[in-house]
Write a protein that holds these residues in place. Sequence first.
Motif, PDB file in Angstrom:
ATOM      1  N   LEU A   1       0.804  -1.218   0.000  1.00 57.83           N
ATOM      2  CA  LEU A   1       0.000   0.000   0.000  1.00 57.83           C
ATOM      3  C   LEU A   1       0.838   1.271   0.000  1.00 57.83           C
ATOM      4  O   LEU A   1       0.316   2.353  -0.165  1.00 57.83           O
ATOM      5  N   TRP A   2       2.111   1.132   0.290  1.00 56.90           N
ATOM      6  CA  TRP A   2       2.968   2.306   0.408  1.00 56.90           C
ATOM      7  C   TRP A   2       4.142   2.081  -0.517  1.00 56.90           C
ATOM      8  O   TRP A   2       5.098   1.406  -0.155  1.00 56.90           O
ATOM      9  N   LEU A   3       4.078   2.636  -1.704  1.00 57.63           N
ATOM     10  CA  LEU A   3       5.076   2.354  -2.727  1.00 57.63           C
ATOM     11  C   LEU A   3       5.717   3.646  -3.174  1.00 57.63           C
ATOM     12  O   LEU A   3       5.048   4.517  -3.734  1.00 57.63           O
ATOM     13  N   ASN A   4       6.993   3.778  -2.908  1.00 56.95           N
ATOM     14  CA  ASN A   4       7.697   4.991  -3.306  1.00 56.95           C
ATOM     15  C   ASN A   4       8.924   4.633  -4.127  1.00 56.95           C
ATOM     16  O   ASN A   4       9.879   4.052  -3.616  1.00 56.95           O
ATOM     17  N   LEU A   5       8.861   4.948  -5.415  1.00 61.27           N
ATOM     18  CA  LEU A   5       9.987   4.692  -6.316  1.00 61.27           C
ATOM     19  C   LEU A   5      10.543   6.010  -6.857  1.00 61.27           C
ATOM     20  O   LEU A   5      11.259   6.028  -7.858  1.00 61.27           O
ATOM     21  N   ALA A   6      10.217   7.107  -6.189  1.00 60.33           N
ATOM     22  CA  ALA A   6      10.570   8.434  -6.712  1.00 60.33           C
ATOM     23  C   ALA A   6      12.074   8.623  -6.809  1.00 60.33           C
ATOM     24  O   ALA A   6      12.855   8.007  -6.080  1.00 60.33           O
ATOM     25  N   GLY A   7      12.472   9.494  -7.730  1.00 63.91           N
ATOM     26  CA  GLY A   7      13.873   9.879  -7.817  1.00 63.91           C
ATOM     27  C   GLY A   7      14.796   8.761  -8.232  1.00 63.91           C
ATOM     28  O   GLY A   7      15.840   8.547  -7.633  1.00 63.91           O
ATOM     29  N   ASN A   8      14.391   7.985  -9.248  1.00 63.51           N
ATOM     30  CA  ASN A   8      15.274   6.988  -9.839  1.00 63.51           C
ATOM     31  C   ASN A   8      15.354   7.254 -11.334  1.00 63.51           C
ATOM     32  O   ASN A   8      15.007   8.354 -11.786  1.00 63.51           O
ATOM     33  N   LYS A   9      15.773   6.252 -12.093  1.00 61.85           N
ATOM     34  CA  LYS A   9      15.837   6.422 -13.551  1.00 61.85           C
ATOM     35  C   LYS A   9      14.969   5.383 -14.234  1.00 61.85           C
ATOM     36  O   LYS A   9      15.320   4.864 -15.298  1.00 61.85           O
ATOM     37  N   LEU A  10      13.869   5.042 -13.591  1.00 60.83           N
ATOM     38  CA  LEU A  10      13.001   4.007 -14.147  1.00 60.83           C
ATOM     39  C   LEU A  10      12.364   4.500 -15.430  1.00 60.83           C
ATOM     40  O   LEU A  10      11.965   5.664 -15.534  1.00 60.83           O
ATOM     41  N   SER A  11      12.277   3.595 -16.410  1.00 59.58           N
ATOM     42  CA  SER A  11      11.741   4.001 -17.708  1.00 59.58           C
ATOM     43  C   SER A  11      10.684   3.006 -18.160  1.00 59.58           C
ATOM     44  O   SER A  11      10.321   2.086 -17.421  1.00 59.58           O
TER      45      SER A  11
END
Length: 771
Positions: free
Chosen positions: A456-466
């Motif tokens: 429920l708590w998903l934080n992937l901010a500030g990466n280089k995911l494309s």
Amino acid sequence: MSRLQHLLKLMCSVLILAELIRGNNDDMEVLIELKKFLQAHNQINRGAYDGWLESEASPCNWQGVGCDADGRVSSLDLSSSRIFGPIFGNFSSLTGLDRLDLSANSITGELPDDLNRCVGLKQLNLSHNLICGALNISSLTSLKTLDVSQNRFEGGISMSFPATCDKLTTLNISSNNLRGSITGLFDNCSSLRYVDLSLNRFAGQVSQGMDGLVQFNAAENDLTGNISLSMFPEGCKLQFLDLSGNHLFGNLPNSIANCSGLTYLSLWGNGFDGKIPPGIGTIPGLEKLILGSNNFSREMPLELMNCTALNYLDISGNNFGGEVQGLFGKLTSLTNLKLHSNKYTDGIVSSGILRLPKLTMLDLSLNWFTGELPTEVSSMKSIKYLVLAQNNFYGEIPPAYGQLVQLQVLDLSYNNLSGGVPADIGNLSSLLVLMLAGNQLSGEIPREIGNCTSLLWLNLAGNKLSGQIPPEIAGIGSNPTPTFVRNQKDAVQLEIGTKKCLSVMRWIPIGYPGFNYVDSEMSLKDCRDLEDRILKGYGIVTPPYVQPCIILGYVRFSRNLLSGHIPPMISAMRNFHLLLLDDNLLSGVLPSEICQMPLVALNVSRNVISGVIPFEIGRMILLETLDLSFNNFSSGLPPSLNQLFKLNKFNVSYNPLLSGNVPSTGQLSTFDEQSFLGDPILSLRFADYGPHSESNEDELSSEGTEDHPAKEETMVSVIAFIVFFFATIVIREYHNLMYVYLGYKTQMCQYEDLWRYVTLELCNQVKKLRK
Ligand SMILES: *[C@@H]1O[C@H](CO)[C@@H](O)[C@H](O)[C@H]1NC(C)=O
Ligand SMILES: *[C@@H]1O[C@H](CO)[C@@H](O)[C@H](O)[C@H]1NC(C)=O
Ligand SMILES: *[C@@H]1O[C@H](CO)[C@@H](O)[C@H](O)[C@H]1NC(C)=O
Ligand SMILES: *[C@@H]1O[C@H](CO)[C@@H](O)[C@H](O)[C@H]1NC(C)=O
Ligand SMILES: *[C@@H]1O[C@H](CO)[C@@H](O)[C@H](O)[C@H]1NC(C)=O
Ligand SMILES: *[C@@H]1O[C@H](CO)[C@@H](O)[C@H](O)[C@H]1NC(C)=O
Ligand SMILES: *[C@@H]1O[C@H](CO)[C@@H](O)[C@H](O)[C@H]1NC(C)=O
Ligand SMILES: *[C@@H]1O[C@H](CO)[C@@H](O)[C@H](O)[C@H]1NC(C)=O
Ligand SMILES: *[C@@H]1O[C@H](CO)[C@@H](O)[C@H](O)[C@H]1NC(C)=O
Ligand SMILES: *[C@@H]1O[C@H](CO)[C@@H](O)[C@H](O)[C@H]1NC(C)=O
Ligand SMILES: *[C@@H]1O[C@H](CO)[C@@H](O)[C@H](O)[C@H]1NC(C)=O
Ligand SMILES: *[C@@H]1O[C@H](CO)[C@@H](O)[C@H](O)[C@H]1NC(C)=O
């Protein structure tokens, strides 16, 4: 002679009887007076006192009333009776009263002098109310138990503390605004066993005279000085000692070993230095040792190894550098180990802490660890909370972490991790929190993540995911209940809180609605409660702070390189309240299906989304933040946006193709130019409240329907709405009951808002009819 004696005896007993009856009747009179007083102040919600029947001969069977052998009222329990308003001012007329419990109500105002005249009182419980002013109970010298915790008492205590406290055994004055020095205060209280002064502003020193104490809690005050050797004399009975959050300093004396029954010791957040005393190792039953945020020296006494019951160890924030001490790896009972906020560089594997068989919680965040993430973690069968954030780990996330099927929290954020998010993450069906923000992760978000049905708590901010946001994402958080239920059953408090709420601050994005109070004062206890609430599924925002709304999941993919369309399937994500996709390369239209999510915040700014702003956004009645800025939206603002009565942050700036008018009435009119910068063909009419504003609104709301709806049609919809209205009342009441029953508001939020929505809509319909 004997006759006279007999007569005298008889007269005597008649007199006594009369006195008894009179006393009893007086008691009844006072209670009836009390009942009327309470009824007058509580017109709607009333407690059991409402059922006290004046027709009964004696009050002794009334609920909450207890009598002694002579039929005098000796105890009165009005706890949790929904009492609102001031304290009744005539308790002292109940001269036989020795126990008074008014706890867990909403009693306001100051303590009346009258209470100080209840000299027979042995037990007084006023906890969990809103009572303010001074705590003057100087005449209650018979008191054995005093609980006034969780109120708003202020001022000094030394002045009014029971002058003779030799009968007092339990004193709980926690969570008030009491101040003044406690030095020597309890010196004459020889019966005292349980003392809780926590969460006040007491100053002074922790004095001697704790000889008989079993529990002493002075956490979060302003105490100073050091702890003298004599604080822990021979035969010390302390089982619980909490001095956290004060300004104490110096060594912890080795005489602590005299307290052989100690199970809980917290000195967190003081200035203690020197060695941790070896004497601690001779306390066989010690379960929790919390020494974080001090200045203890790095060398651990080997004697600690003999603490075979120790399950919770917090040595965070002590400036420890170098390798993790090998001693920790030998404490085989440990379930929680917190070593965060030090300067460790190495030794995670060599110390043996990853082999501790019972470890459920390991927090190594905010250190100077470097190198690759230890793959040995994958053999930790009982680990549930793994926090390695804010170090300098590099390399890939080991796919083997996907074997930790018990894992509920994986926080690897703010490191230097690269490579992809391993698909094996999808095996973690108990995972509630996944924090990978602030790394160098690249590649696509794996489709398998959708198998994380608790997430429920998903934080992937500030990466280089494309790449695209996989449609499978819709599966996350679809069924967290089994995990929550397991945590709710877990009797052991999770206790991962720190005063600064460091982990929660990472878990909760800045600007999380209703959560601004994190930055301000937050006690250690608040923080523990908060994390506990999150992991048990009770939501993070507790009713006293903001609305009674349980805010659950969020997804944050901000500041990546994600492209393609936002998948319409995300409409299935009914447990998510924040969707933050800003600063990516997302294109296509904003799918109208998004509006089926119960969003409180939607941020898609700084992408290349085009097309119209979907009309359906107006249905997201919980929405507080809507940021569509820096995109390519075109056409007008849908009039439905004006229905978003909770909206307080709105930004459609820099969408050069937006046209039409900003309505001059309704919710949208409450925003200033800052919300509409760089929208050259959108006409703003902020200061315009002229007579034509009405027609503006009509122009906006003309979508679909004819110029004016027929009156009958509106009439029908009014009737329909009235029916709906009452249906909502029924639902609402049912849910209120459920709330009372369960003690928390599970799905309450939606109904509260439905209720507000329906009332609002009814008003609109009636307005239309008037026209
Ligand atoms: C308190 O109660 C007694 C007995 O009912 C009554 O006589 C007296 O007037 C009351 N005092 C106050 C201040 O209400
Ligand atoms: C006082 O009342 C509260 C709430 O009803 C209860 O939890 C607490 O244990 C009571 N205090 C004492 C000392 O009994
Ligand atoms: C406390 O109350 C008593 C009697 O009610 C009074 O004599 C005393 O002055 C009060 N003390 C303070 C500090 O107000
Ligand atoms: C004192 O009261 C607080 C709040 O009511 C409670 O959490 C705490 O456990 C109590 N302390 C003791 C020693 O009973
Ligand atoms: C404790 O009792 C002694 C003797 O009864 C008295 O002299 C002293 O002032 C008392 N201390 C406090 C803090 O009340
Ligand atoms: C406490 O402080 C006093 C003076 O500040 C000092 O003499 C004494 O050694 C200290 N005791 C401990 C146990 O640190
Ligand atoms: C127990 O307390 C006495 C008196 O303060 C002290 O002399 C002794 O050293 C203590 N025992 C231990 C094991 O510290
Ligand atoms: C911690 O202790 C060291 C010496 O052991 C001292 O130099 C330092 O100033 C202390 N830090 C704090 C915050 O007290
Ligand atoms: C642990 O306790 C045992 C028995 O009480 C003792 O023999 C041993 O020396 C202790 N170990 C340490 C490291 O103090
Ligand atoms: C994850 O599950 C898949 C399919 O069940 C399995 O092939 C894979 O080995 C698992 N990964 C790990 C790290 O356990
Ligand atoms: C991050 O890791 C890479 C190697 O993967 C390294 O070259 C780089 O210097 C690291 N960056 C920082 C800030 O440590
Ligand atoms: C996990 O997700 C993949 C891709 O979405 C799917 O093919 C697979 O069946 C899922 N595995 C399990 C065990 O649910």
